[in-house]
Design a protein around this motif. Structure first.
Motif, PDB file in Angstrom:
ATOM      1  N   ASN A  73      40.357  28.134  22.068  1.00  0.00           N
ATOM      2  CA  ASN A  73      39.710  28.579  23.309  1.00  0.00           C
ATOM      3  C   ASN A  73      38.746  29.737  23.037  1.00  0.00           C
ATOM      4  O   ASN A  73      37.675  29.814  23.641  1.00  0.00           O
ATOM      5  N   THR A  74      39.127  30.621  22.138  1.00  0.00           N
ATOM      6  CA  THR A  74      38.271  31.756  21.778  1.00  0.00           C
ATOM      7  C   THR A  74      37.001  31.265  21.091  1.00  0.00           C
ATOM      8  O   THR A  74      35.896  31.740  21.392  1.00  0.00           O
ATOM      9  N   ILE A  75      37.138  30.314  20.192  1.00  0.00           N
ATOM     10  CA  ILE A  75      35.969  29.740  19.513  1.00  0.00           C
ATOM     11  C   ILE A  75      35.027  29.102  20.533  1.00  0.00           C
ATOM     12  O   ILE A  75      33.801  29.296  20.472  1.00  0.00           O
ATOM     13  N   ASN A  76      35.586  28.353  21.464  1.00  0.00           N
ATOM     14  CA  ASN A  76      34.751  27.721  22.498  1.00  0.00           C
ATOM     15  C   ASN A  76      34.015  28.768  23.323  1.00  0.00           C
ATOM     16  O   ASN A  76      32.831  28.600  23.638  1.00  0.00           O
ATOM     17  N   LEU A  77      34.702  29.847  23.680  1.00  0.00           N
ATOM     18  CA  LEU A  77      34.057  30.929  24.428  1.00  0.00           C
ATOM     19  C   LEU A  77      32.937  31.555  23.605  1.00  0.00           C
ATOM     20  O   LEU A  77      31.832  31.791  24.119  1.00  0.00           O
ATOM     21  N   ILE A  78      33.192  31.822  22.339  1.00  0.00           N
ATOM     22  CA  ILE A  78      32.179  32.450  21.478  1.00  0.00           C
ATOM     23  C   ILE A  78      30.940  31.566  21.382  1.00  0.00           C
ATOM     24  O   ILE A  78      29.805  32.056  21.475  1.00  0.00           O
ATOM     25  N   ARG A  79      31.137  30.275  21.217  1.00  0.00           N
ATOM     26  CA  ARG A  79      29.986  29.358  21.142  1.00  0.00           C
ATOM     27  C   ARG A  79      29.173  29.400  22.435  1.00  0.00           C
ATOM     28  O   ARG A  79      27.934  29.373  22.395  1.00  0.00           O
ATOM     29  N   THR A  80      29.850  29.475  23.557  1.00  0.00           N
ATOM     30  CA  THR A  80      29.161  29.599  24.847  1.00  0.00           C
ATOM     31  C   THR A  80      28.394  30.912  24.917  1.00  0.00           C
ATOM     32  O   THR A  80      27.239  30.952  25.368  1.00  0.00           O
ATOM     33  N   LEU A  81      29.017  31.991  24.456  1.00  0.00           N
ATOM     34  CA  LEU A  81      28.364  33.303  24.485  1.00  0.00           C
ATOM     35  C   LEU A  81      27.141  33.346  23.564  1.00  0.00           C
ATOM     36  O   LEU A  81      26.128  33.961  23.905  1.00  0.00           O
ATOM     37  N   ILE A  82      27.216  32.675  22.429  1.00  0.00           N
ATOM     38  CA  ILE A  82      26.068  32.606  21.530  1.00  0.00           C
ATOM     39  C   ILE A  82      24.916  31.889  22.241  1.00  0.00           C
ATOM     40  O   ILE A  82      23.774  32.354  22.218  1.00  0.00           O
ATOM     41  N   ALA A  83      25.234  30.775  22.866  1.00  0.00           N
ATOM     42  CA  ALA A  83      24.206  30.002  23.567  1.00  0.00           C
ATOM     43  C   ALA A  83      23.581  30.801  24.716  1.00  0.00           C
ATOM     44  O   ALA A  83      22.381  30.701  24.968  1.00  0.00           O
ATOM     45  N   LYS A  84      24.413  31.600  25.386  1.00  0.00           N
ATOM     46  CA  LYS A  84      23.921  32.382  26.530  1.00  0.00           C
ATOM     47  C   LYS A  84      23.251  33.688  26.137  1.00  0.00           C
ATOM     48  O   LYS A  84      22.633  34.333  26.972  1.00  0.00           O
ATOM     49  N   SER A  85      23.379  34.095  24.875  1.00  0.00           N
ATOM     50  CA  SER A  85      22.825  35.392  24.486  1.00  0.00           C
ATOM     51  C   SER A  85      21.306  35.370  24.380  1.00  0.00           C
ATOM     52  O   SER A  85      20.679  36.433  24.341  1.00  0.00           O
ATOM     53  N   GLY A  86      20.720  34.183  24.338  1.00  0.00           N
ATOM     54  CA  GLY A  86      19.267  34.048  24.377  1.00  0.00           C
ATOM     55  C   GLY A  86      18.558  34.899  23.346  1.00  0.00           C
ATOM     56  O   GLY A  86      18.804  34.800  22.153  1.00  0.00           O
ATOM     57  N   SER A  87      17.690  35.801  23.823  1.00  0.00           N
ATOM     58  CA  SER A  87      16.885  36.614  22.916  1.00  0.00           C
ATOM     59  C   SER A  87      17.541  37.963  22.596  1.00  0.00           C
ATOM     60  O   SER A  87      16.940  38.784  21.915  1.00  0.00           O
ATOM     61  N   ASN A  88      18.758  38.177  23.073  1.00  0.00           N
ATOM     62  CA  ASN A  88      19.465  39.426  22.780  1.00  0.00           C
ATOM     63  C   ASN A  88      20.004  39.353  21.346  1.00  0.00           C
ATOM     64  O   ASN A  88      21.085  38.813  21.091  1.00  0.00           O
ATOM     65  N   VAL A  89      19.237  39.887  20.415  1.00  0.00           N
ATOM     66  CA  VAL A  89      19.552  39.799  18.987  1.00  0.00           C
ATOM     67  C   VAL A  89      20.889  40.459  18.666  1.00  0.00           C
ATOM     68  O   VAL A  89      21.683  39.921  17.885  1.00  0.00           O
ATOM     69  N   GLU A  90      21.155  41.608  19.265  1.00  0.00           N
ATOM     70  CA  GLU A  90      22.400  42.330  18.988  1.00  0.00           C
ATOM     71  C   GLU A  90      23.613  41.519  19.462  1.00  0.00           C
ATOM     72  O   GLU A  90      24.613  41.402  18.749  1.00  0.00           O
ATOM     73  N   ALA A  91      23.514  40.953  20.657  1.00  0.00           N
ATOM     74  CA  ALA A  91      24.615  40.135  21.180  1.00  0.00           C
ATOM     75  C   ALA A  91      24.817  38.905  20.305  1.00  0.00           C
ATOM     76  O   ALA A  91      25.958  38.572  19.944  1.00  0.00           O
ATOM     77  N   LYS A  92      23.735  38.243  19.969  1.00  0.00           N
ATOM     78  CA  LYS A  92      23.831  37.036  19.148  1.00  0.00           C
ATOM     79  C   LYS A  92      24.470  37.353  17.788  1.00  0.00           C
ATOM     80  O   LYS A  92      25.334  36.621  17.306  1.00  0.00           O
ATOM     81  N   ARG A  93      24.068  38.474  17.169  1.00  0.00           N
ATOM     82  CA  ARG A  93      24.641  38.880  15.886  1.00  0.00           C
ATOM     83  C   ARG A  93      26.147  39.128  16.026  1.00  0.00           C
ATOM     84  O   ARG A  93      26.947  38.680  15.222  1.00  0.00           O
ATOM     85  N   HIS A  94      26.508  39.848  17.091  1.00  0.00           N
ATOM     86  CA  HIS A  94      27.921  40.153  17.330  1.00  0.00           C
ATOM     87  C   HIS A  94      28.739  38.872  17.507  1.00  0.00           C
ATOM     88  O   HIS A  94      29.798  38.708  16.881  1.00  0.00           O
ATOM     89  N   TYR A  95      28.257  37.974  18.340  1.00  0.00           N
ATOM     90  CA  TYR A  95      29.015  36.753  18.616  1.00  0.00           C
ATOM     91  C   TYR A  95      29.087  35.839  17.391  1.00  0.00           C
ATOM     92  O   TYR A  95      30.105  35.188  17.147  1.00  0.00           O
ATOM     93  N   LYS A  96      28.030  35.807  16.585  1.00  0.00           N
ATOM     94  CA  LYS A  96      28.074  35.012  15.351  1.00  0.00           C
ATOM     95  C   LYS A  96      29.081  35.603  14.369  1.00  0.00           C
ATOM     96  O   LYS A  96      29.783  34.873  13.670  1.00  0.00           O
TER      97      LYS A  96
END
Length: 181
Positions: A73-96
């Motif tokens: 469930n956590t992995i699924n949430l993280i994948r969703t958060l990566i997709a939703k992070s858009g152009s927010n480089v810091e968020a995308k880096r964190h979620y990856k």
């Protein structure tokens, strides 16, 4: 039934009773949960275990199943958060980085590893695997380096990671009771 058959029957029943009492140590939920950080979570989790079996082995098996569901469930949430992070480089880096800690290289692999060790009766190694799951979950939320400022995550990810940490801690206690009767 003749005397010899009756004696053999009684002996078989005795052996079955004795061997079953050694095979599955029963420890009550209160004893398991007494040493964990969140007693209520532990108690609710273990008391929600379906079935009548209340021995340490069945608790460990159930805990591993719950850990796998929580990690997935956590992995699924993280994948969703990566997709939703858009152009927010810091968020995308964190979620990856968090995906790395939870996906096939991290916690998911460790849950599967713990299950394999568990099935083989290698409870020391299973315990070490669940301990490493806690490290991965913590690294996702708090950062990988001491003194690193954690990402200001307002999503549900810290809550999900905390649930993974809690079930891993509970599993650690269960394995402790299995290893040190």
């Amino acid at each position: 039934m003749n005397k010899m058959s009756y004696s053999c029957f009684v002996m078989v029943i005795f052996i079955l009773c004795v061997s079953s009492s050694y095979g599955a140590k029963v420890v009550d939920v209160d004893t398991i949960c007494k040493g964990v950080i969140n007693y209520t979570y532990c108690s609710n989790l273990l008391n929600s275990k379906p079935g009548e079996s209340r021995d340490l082995i069945s608790f460990a098996e159930y805990g591993i199943e719950v850990a796998r569901v929580n990690v997935t469930n956590t992995i699924n949430l993280i994948r969703t958060l990566i997709a939703k992070s858009g152009s927010n480089v810091e968020a995308k880096r964190h979620y990856k980085m968090c995906l790395y800690h939870f996906d096939e290289e991290g916690a998911l692999n460790l849950v599967d590893e713990a299950l394999e060790y568990f099935k083989k009766g290698n409870y020391d190694s299973a315990s070490q695997s669940v301990g490493a799951i806690q490290v991965h979950a913590s690294d996702c939320v708090s950062g990988e380096s001491p003194g690193e400022t954690p990402y200001p995550d307002t999503s549900q990810l810290p809550k999900y990671a905390h649930a993974v940490t809690q079930i891993s801690e509970i599993l650690g206690h269960i394995f402790h009771f299995i290893i040190h009767p």
